[in-house]
Design an enzyme around this catalytic site. Structure first.
Site, PDB file in Angstrom:
ATOM      1  N   HIS A 203       0.786  -1.230   0.000  1.00 28.96           N
ATOM      2  CA  HIS A 203       0.000   0.000   0.000  1.00 28.96           C
ATOM      3  C   HIS A 203       0.812   1.270   0.000  1.00 28.96           C
ATOM      4  CE1 HIS A 203      -4.191  -0.709  -0.313  1.00 28.96           C
ATOM      5  NE2 HIS A 203      -3.775  -1.953  -0.150  1.00 28.96           N
ATOM      6  N   CYS A 519     -10.386  -3.438  -9.901  1.00 33.20           N
ATOM      7  CA  CYS A 519      -9.878  -2.261  -9.190  1.00 33.20           C
ATOM      8  C   CYS A 519      -8.512  -2.507  -8.540  1.00 33.20           C
ATOM      9  CB  CYS A 519     -10.884  -1.786  -8.138  1.00 33.20           C
ATOM     10  SG  CYS A 519     -11.180  -2.991  -6.855  1.00 33.20           S
TER      11      CYS A 519
END
Ligand code: PEP
Ligand code: MG
Length: 589
Positions: A203, A519
């Site tokens: 992330h 996504c």
């Protein structure tokens, strides 16, 4: 970090190119040495738990040091060997040490909390060392402090704010940058960053790409290779860092930077052109948002909606759980700013690498967090949290079209239970007089676990839409931790197994008329566009920076050709060959 660093001699350090772009600037070495020690004593009853906390902190520190050692051993250089020895010495200080024994004694005898105890022991030991005649032994005082501070940081969690002190325009150098650190990252202040740890699919890397901040991760040698204030060049695309560059380097990279900026400007002209293939098939290009700050970039780059709003940002860097009203305010603001464009809000996906301080007690320290209590599992366990999220989303949906997305789903009963809670919350809001829409916003599932992808037809019974999360889908299919620098190179979304799962989900969704999008990070890679279009996908959601490169790519392709190309790709068994074929398709387009 150590201060035995660069000496003005040109050096090149390599790592993983996690976020493209070229920046020339001065290094700001993250100094996490400032720790506020809470000196509040503990009660007699808390002694046992505090000792346990101390030992957990020690275990976490040792784990970090082992990771650093292993990361440095993969870089072939003298500095990395030296770093390995140092990490061993640090681990030793934590295993058979006066430091840990001393802290434990202070917790038991003086009822100090663990951080206070460690802080006092470091001061005592370091003072003894620094008073020694022998300069080698005197220098060990620094090492003791370094180890002790690491331990204190592990005990405290991610609460320090050392990053805020960086001079404007500097390049951040750090051992590691967590997603929570990224949430505090100020792009006006820090122009790029380089870390010793981390993978390109985690992330931190995703956030860097979406903020458009060049970044090199997993560059082990950086730890002792650079000093605060050194001039450095970061080439985020190539994964290169040049320390003390020559005049020729500066000239060369100034040109590369100008090229990079010019390419960005050229793409900007595509912002308002339709996002459709050459043969007129409209494709929805949505943005993934990690932090509200990215919203402006999503709109500037022409996003026709938000395909994934990762709600974790509302929980990071807070030592409390935000209530329904606080979440509503944040979400309503985003929905309003999207001005009628759809917003897909994902419920909390804390767990694995994404941590929230206030939930650490709930998450526990299971043996394998990625396979533990995370995503919908945590929400269904802690239903008051789930209810507050649903309520906030439902209230925000009055300001524009919203969809609700549930992460980490594996079985239809999770969706059924989630829907029951969702409907109960809606009833409660209506009773309390909140004006929520007559028809509730659609409720869909992330398809990011192989079980869900294989049995997607069973999930179809209770899902209004699907969003394929290729990051976790790749991680769980290949058993490759997406944040582990040691195996980052093996993270391969083109593996035929991953592609078959993606194709299956799209096929089932199209047959049943269930809206489906991708996504994960794959959606933002222009090379993969023909594959997705060929599978029948019509909605891609990605980091804002990728919207225009993907649009550029899809406007050049023909959907029927893409179908044929995708079919040929699916006959392959080797992902390297698949990558080459995709490159060829792109060259031919
Ligand atoms: C994914 O797993 O692909 C995804 C989009 O979710 P996240 O990266 O937030 O886990
Ligand atoms: Mg995921």
């Amino acid at each position: 970090m150590s201060d035995e660093n660069s000496s003005g001699v040109r050096r090149v350090i390599t790592g993983l190119g996690a976020s493209g772009g070229v920046v020339i600037g001065r290094a700001f070495v993250l100094d996490r040495q400032i720790i506020q020690v809470n000196r509040k004593p503990i009660s007699d009853d808390a002694v046992k738990a505090e000792c346990k906390r101390l030992h957990e902190g020690v275990a976490e520190s040792i784990d970090q040091l082992k990771r650093l050692k292993s990361q440095s051993s993969s870089a072939e250089s003298a500095a990395s060997e030296e770093l390995g020895f140092l990490m061993d010495a640090y681990i030793h200080m934590l295993t058979q040490s006066r430091l840990v024994r001393g802290a434990e004694e202070l917790i038991v005898s003086k009822k100090l909390n663990a951080v206070h105890a460690v802080s006092d022991v470091i001061d005592t030991i370091a003072d003894q060392f620094s008073g020694m005649e022998d300069s080698y032994l005197a220098a060990r005082a620094t090492d003791i402090r370094e180890v002790g501070l690491r331990l204190m940081r592990c005990l405290i969690g991610e609460t320090d704010r050392a990053m805020d002190k960086a001079p404007k325009g500097s390049i951040l150098i750090a051992e590691d940058v967590s997603p929570a650190d990224m949430a505090r990252f100020n792009p006006g202040q820090l122009t790029a960053f380089v870390t010793a740890l981390g993978g390109a699919e985690g992330h931190t890397a995703i956030m860097a790409r979406s903020l458009g901040i060049p970044a090199v991760l997993g560059a082990a040698d950086i730890i002792r290779g650079v000093r605060g204030g050194d001039q450095i060049i970061v080439d985020g695309g190539r994964g290169e860092v040049i320390i003390s560059p020559t005049g020729a380097d500066i000239k060369h990279y100034t040109q590369r930077r100008a090229d990079w900026l010019a390419a960005r400007d050229k793409l900007a002209s595509l912002r308002d052109v339709p996002s459709a293939t050459r043969d007129g098939i409209d494709i929805d290009l949505h943005a993934n948002i990690e932090l509200p700050i990215e919203l402006a970039a999503a709109l500037e780059n022409g996003a026709s909606g938000i395909g994934l709003l990762r709600s974790e940002f509302m929980f990071m860097n807070k030592d409390y759980l935000p209530d329904e009203d606080e979440q509503y305010e944040e979400l309503a603001d985003i929905v309003k700013r999207m001005d009628g464009k759809p917003v897909t809000v994902r419920t909390l996906d804390i767990g694995g690498e994404k941590l929230a301080v206030a939930l650490q007690g709930e998450l526990g320290s299971g043996p394998n967090p990625a396979l533990g209590l995370r995503g919908v599992r945590l929400s269904l366990r802690k239903t008051e949290l789930f209810e507050a999220q649903f309520a906030a989303i439902l209230r925000a949906s009055l300001h524009g079209p919203v969809r609700v997305l549930i992460p980490m789903v594996v079985a239809v009963h999770e969706m059924t239970r989630a829907r029951q809670i969702y409907e109960t919350v809606a009833k409660r809001l209506r009773r309390e007089g909140y004006p929520i829409p007559e028809t509730l916003p659609p409720l869909g599932a992330m398809i990011e676990i192989p079980a869900a992808a294989l049995a997607v037809d069973t999930l179809a019974r209770d899902c209004d839409f699907f969003a394929i999360g290729t990051n976790d889908l790749t991680q769980y299919t290949l058993a490759i931790d997406r944040t582990d620098d040691q195996v980052a190179g093996m993270f391969d979304p083109l593996h035929p197994a991953v592609l078959r799962l993606i194709r299956n989900v799209i096929k089932v969704a199209c047959e049943r008329d269930i809206p489906v999008s991708v996504c994960g990070e794959m959606a933002g890679d222009p090379r993969y566009v023909p594959l997705f279009i060929g599978f029948g996908l019509r909605n891609l959601s990605m980091s804002p920076v990728n919207l225009l490169p993907v649009k550029q790519r899809l406007r050049r392709l023909d959907s029927r050709n893409s179908e044929q190309q995708a079919a040929r790709v699916m006959e392959q068994w080797d992902s390297a060959r698949i990558a080459m074929m995709l490159d060829d398709f792109n060259d031919l387009a």
